[in-house]
Design an enzyme around this catalytic site. Structure first.
Site, short mmCIF file in Angstrom:
data_model
loop_
_atom_site.label_atom_id
_atom_site.label_comp_id
_atom_site.label_asym_id
_atom_site.label_seq_id
_atom_site.Cartn_x
_atom_site.Cartn_y
_atom_site.Cartn_z
N HIS A 1 13.79 31.46 -14.15
CA HIS A 1 13.69 30.34 -13.14
C HIS A 1 14.81 30.79 -12.11
O HIS A 1 15.83 30.90 -12.34
CB HIS A 1 14.14 29.08 -13.99
CG HIS A 1 14.47 27.92 -12.98
ND1 HIS A 1 14.22 26.62 -13.57
CD2 HIS A 1 15.00 27.60 -11.85
CE1 HIS A 1 14.50 25.70 -12.54
NE2 HIS A 1 14.80 26.32 -11.57
N HIS B 1 15.51 30.80 -7.70
CA HIS B 1 15.19 30.25 -6.53
C HIS B 1 15.87 31.63 -5.19
O HIS B 1 17.02 31.82 -5.60
CB HIS B 1 16.14 28.87 -5.84
CG HIS B 1 15.87 27.91 -6.88
ND1 HIS B 1 14.77 26.89 -6.36
CD2 HIS B 1 16.28 27.54 -8.06
CE1 HIS B 1 14.91 25.86 -7.39
NE2 HIS B 1 15.68 26.23 -8.38
#
Ligand code: NCD
Ligand code: ZN
Ligand code: ZN
Length: 348
Positions: free
Chosen positions: A16, A18
């Site tokens: 996960h 970004h």
């Protein structure tokens, strides 16, 4: 150096992450390349990545920031919204580089992002995903204003997630960045098709960190940090030997001025030291022997991808984290545990 002062792990992946978009990718990606071989790349750009074609273009922008000779694979995802085209699921499955679809409830984080207003609208897509064994990644928080912000995960897990799983019992689901006992219990009670990622901040900090002698915007992320009993429940889950929990940093950079603001953005940047932060959490829980499964085995097994064959080594060696990090053209980032000393360091 004794064995307890050095740990070698199969190279981990970040399930996960970004990395934003240019020019920010180049500022944050090197921290991930330092130790992870693959990363699930979140699709919440402005506008979000909703098609395989957009994911291919985004993937190319990420790869242009990877130096030659470094073996790194961005695992792309698509952003689910009310207007999502179900035909993308087959294209995604055939692409070989799109590995999941991400569900954000409408109104979570950035008000401008579409998200999903009503889970029923996505049922044709979820049906196709179940059929193609294509994973659904869920930001599992209720956006109902009548639900207390600290109860939003528990509420969503009980209502919406329960509904998704009972309607699509074979759907492969990752409950992202779990922060509560309720989410842990849900994942443990579900079948092998349901797993969860865990961030370093939800293991190391409770909600007191938001108010340490003043308001602390750099500890603000969603789901919010929770009470100590919840932190302990999440820590217990990852140190239990269960195969359902794996590493997902949710490293979510926002420029300092956007966090230190009258209406600051949620998101904690942790990529600079994430593996070391996880090592610290596992060591505090006397469970460093469970770190490799969490960081390097459970994730690829769930995603049905090969485990990595390379290794990384952590050593007991104090180092001081930077107070700030350059971000894009002239902005700065305040990383998690800024200016603090950590006991573990990745060996070079
Ligand atoms: C994430 C971001 O900034 O993109 N923020 C966060 O606090 N976790 C969004 C998300 O992961 O939901
Ligand atoms: Zn999220
Ligand atoms: Zn995230």
């Amino acid at each position: 150096m004794s064995a307890s002062e050095r740990i070698t792990l199969i190279q981990p992946d970040d399930w996960h992450l970004h990395v934003r978009d240019a020019p920010y990718i180049a500022s944050v990606l090197p921290a991930t390349l330092r130790c992870y071989r693959r990363a699930i790349i979140m699709p919440n750009l402005h506008p979000p990545v909703t098609t395989v074609a957009a994911a291919a273009a985004y993937r190319a922008r990420i790869m242009s920031a990877v130096p030659a000779g470094i073996d790194f694979e961005p695992l792309m995802t698509l952003y689910l919204s009310d207007s999502f085209d179900v035909a993308e699921i087959r294209r995604a499955k055939e692409s070989g580089f799109v590995h999941a679809v991400k569900l954000y409830p409408k109104g979570i984080a950035h008000k401008a992002q579409p998200g999903v207003s009503d889970i029923e609208v996505t049922f044709p897509t979820l049906e196709a995903m179940e059929k193609h064994a294509f994973p659904l990644l869920v930001h599992a928080e209720s956006t109902d204003n009548n639900v207390d912000p600290f109860d939003r995960e528990a509420k969503f897990v009980e209502t919406t997630l329960g509904r998704i799983i009972s309607r699509f019992p074979g759907l492969r689901v990752v409950v992202e960045h779990i922060s509560t006992r309720e989410a842990v219990d849900f994942v443990l009670a579900a079948g092998f098709n349901v797993a969860a990622t865990v961030t370093p901040q939800h293991l190391l900090l409770n909600r007191g960190a938001l108010f340490e002698s003043g308001i602390r915007p750099h500890h603000y992320c969603i789901p919010l940090l929770k009470r100590e009993e919840h932190r302990r429940a999440v820590l217990k889950a990852i140190t239990s030997g269960s195969r359902k929990f794996f590493l997902g940093t949710d490293s979510a950079p926002h420029a300092k001025h956007l966090k230190e603001s009258a209406c600051g953005c949620p998101g904690i940047y942790s990529a600079h030291a994430s593996l070391e932060l996880y090592a610290m959490a596992f060591e505090d829980a006397h469970a460093i022997h469970h770190l490799e499964a969490f960081a390097s085995l459970n994730g690829p097994d769930f995603y049905r991808l090969p485990r990595n064959t390379s290794t990384v080594t952590l050593e007991k060696k104090c180092w001081k984290l930077p107070a700030e990090i350059q971000y894009g053209d002239g902005e700065i980032l305040i990383p998690l545990f800024a200016d603090r000393t950590l006991p573990w360091r990745l060996a070079t």
